[in-house]
Design an enzyme around this catalytic site. Structure first.
Site, PDB file in Angstrom:
ATOM      1  N   HIS A   1       0.841  -0.969  -0.032  1.00 47.29           N
ATOM      2  CA  HIS A   1       0.057  -0.041  -0.007  1.00 47.29           C
ATOM      3  C   HIS A   1       1.022   1.329  -0.099  1.00 47.29           C
ATOM      4  O   HIS A   1       1.274   1.806   1.046  1.00 47.29           O
ATOM      5  CB  HIS A   1      -0.954   0.083   1.244  1.00 47.29           C
TER       6      HIS A   1
ATOM      7  N   HIS B   1      -8.223  -5.959   7.088  1.00 46.91           N
ATOM      8  CA  HIS B   1      -8.129  -4.911   8.216  1.00 46.91           C
ATOM      9  C   HIS B   1      -8.278  -5.608   9.688  1.00 46.91           C
ATOM     10  O   HIS B   1      -9.391  -5.842  10.104  1.00 46.91           O
ATOM     11  CB  HIS B   1      -8.843  -3.541   8.001  1.00 46.91           C
TER      12      HIS B   1
ATOM     13  N   GLU C   1      -2.748  -1.680  -3.248  1.00 50.76           N
ATOM     14  CA  GLU C   1      -3.640  -1.008  -2.775  1.00 50.76           C
ATOM     15  C   GLU C   1      -3.462   0.549  -2.765  1.00 50.76           C
ATOM     16  O   GLU C   1      -2.126   0.979  -2.577  1.00 50.76           O
ATOM     17  CB  GLU C   1      -3.944  -1.335  -1.209  1.00 50.76           C
TER      18      GLU C   1
HETATM   19  N1  PXP Z   1      -6.820  -3.676   3.272  1.00 52.31           N
HETATM   20  C1  PXP Z   1      -6.415  -2.438   3.322  1.00 52.31           C
HETATM   21  C2  PXP Z   1      -7.273  -1.762   2.238  1.00 52.31           C
HETATM   22  C3  PXP Z   1      -5.618  -1.859   3.956  1.00 52.31           C
HETATM   23  O1  PXP Z   1      -5.389  -0.388   3.880  1.00 52.31           O
HETATM   24  C4  PXP Z   1      -4.837  -2.566   5.189  1.00 52.31           C
HETATM   25  C5  PXP Z   1      -3.775  -1.817   5.994  1.00 52.31           C
HETATM   26  O2  PXP Z   1      -2.775  -1.068   4.918  1.00 52.31           O
HETATM   27  C6  PXP Z   1      -5.136  -3.880   5.156  1.00 52.31           C
HETATM   28  C7  PXP Z   1      -5.982  -4.383   4.255  1.00 52.31           C
HETATM   29  C8  PXP Z   1      -4.382  -4.685   6.097  1.00 52.31           C
HETATM   30  O3  PXP Z   1      -4.780  -4.252   7.505  1.00 52.31           O
HETATM   31  P1  PXP Z   1      -3.785  -5.095   8.731  1.00 52.31           P
HETATM   32  O4  PXP Z   1      -2.515  -4.139   8.503  1.00 52.31           O
HETATM   33  O5  PXP Z   1      -4.823  -4.498   9.837  1.00 52.31           O
HETATM   34  O6  PXP Z   1      -3.855  -6.411   8.527  1.00 52.31           O
END
Ligand code: PXP
Length: 241
Positions: free
Chosen positions: A43, A190, A70
């Site tokens: 990301h 997330h 992302e």
């Molecule tokens: N999905 C998206 C769109 C995110 O922005 C993130 C964090 O960068 C994640 C998934 C992964 O989340 P986590 O780091 O809490 O596992």
């Protein structure tokens, strides 16, 4: 079976703390795949405080499973994704200074904005997923924008899990059911972790892919990367709640 895509942003955060190349993000991605992950997610944010745009290009050369990028579709992000051509792009509506993604798209309001962007990616055979809160009406709107998949924003599930997991997952099940009826693919991510992951995929087995970063990399401090990839994968394969 649900695939595990490991978000490696946190590895870049540690690297950037010293300005050198330790830990090596590209080598980590190679190793994580060898340990059994079925995808690598990055990301890159506008300030490049963890994954840089350069990392995103370098990773394209080594990722052999599924590469998922992302981010917010700013002009420079769109240009980068079109150049790299990952397997999947996940569009996230976060502001440039957001600490982490903190909401899904409003695909009803953003339809005019998102539709041509999604079309551009799909014309290059890049699968497009849009980050969504668990709301049935948003699934229909995401499909109308042309998205191939939705990524369910699981923060609300994760924060409600220990108190009442049945209530916490209810809106996700309703949203997933609508997505399945409409034929749109389902991802999730997330705040998923070793405690809450198995129940989520047990209740919503249609989830095609989870992307997990923060908890998995934190767990690796105790168990090592190789072990945690196995531990997370076993939560997905057993589907045990
Ligand atoms: N999905 C998206 C769109 C995110 O922005 C993130 C964090 O960068 C994640 C998934 C992964 O989340 P986590 O780091 O809490 O596992």
């Amino acid at each position: 079976m649900t695939k595990l895509s490991v978000n490696i942003n946190k590895i870049a955060t540690i690297r950037n703390a010293r300005g050198g190349n330790t830990p090596n993000v590209v080598q980590a991605a190679i190793d994580i795949e060898n340990f059994g992950a079925e995808g690598i997610t990055v990301h890159p944010r506008p300030d490049q405080r963890h994954i840089t745009f350069r990392d995103a290009y370098d990773l394209k050369k080594v990722v052999k499973t599924e590469y998922n990028i992302e981010g917010y579709p700013s002009d420079d992000f769109i240009e980068m994704v079109l150049n790299i051509k990952p397997h999947q792009v996940t569009l996230v509506p976060d502001k440039p200074d957001a600490i982490t993604s903190n909401a899904g798209w409003d695909c009803i309001k953003e339809r005019v904005h998102l539709t041509p962007i999604i079309k551009q990616f799909k014309e290059q055979n890049i699968r497009v997923s849009v980050f969504l809160d668990p709301e049935v009406s948003q699934v229909e709107a995401a499909l109308a924008c042309g998205a191939d998949r939705i990524e369910l924003y699981t923060e609300a599930y994760a924060s409600g899990f220990s108190h009442d997991k049945i209530a916490a997952i209810a809106p996700y099940k309703a949203t997933a059911q609508r997505a399945t009826e409409l034929g749109i693919g389902l991802n999730a991510g997330h705040d998923l972790n070793l405690e809450n992951l198995a129940y989520f995929v047990h209740e919503i087995p249609e989830i095609l892919e989870v992307s997990i970063g923060h908890a998995l990399i934190s767990d690796a401090l105790y168990y090592g990367l190789n072990n945690v990839v196995q531990m997370y994968k076993s939560k997905l394969t057993k589907h045990s709640s």
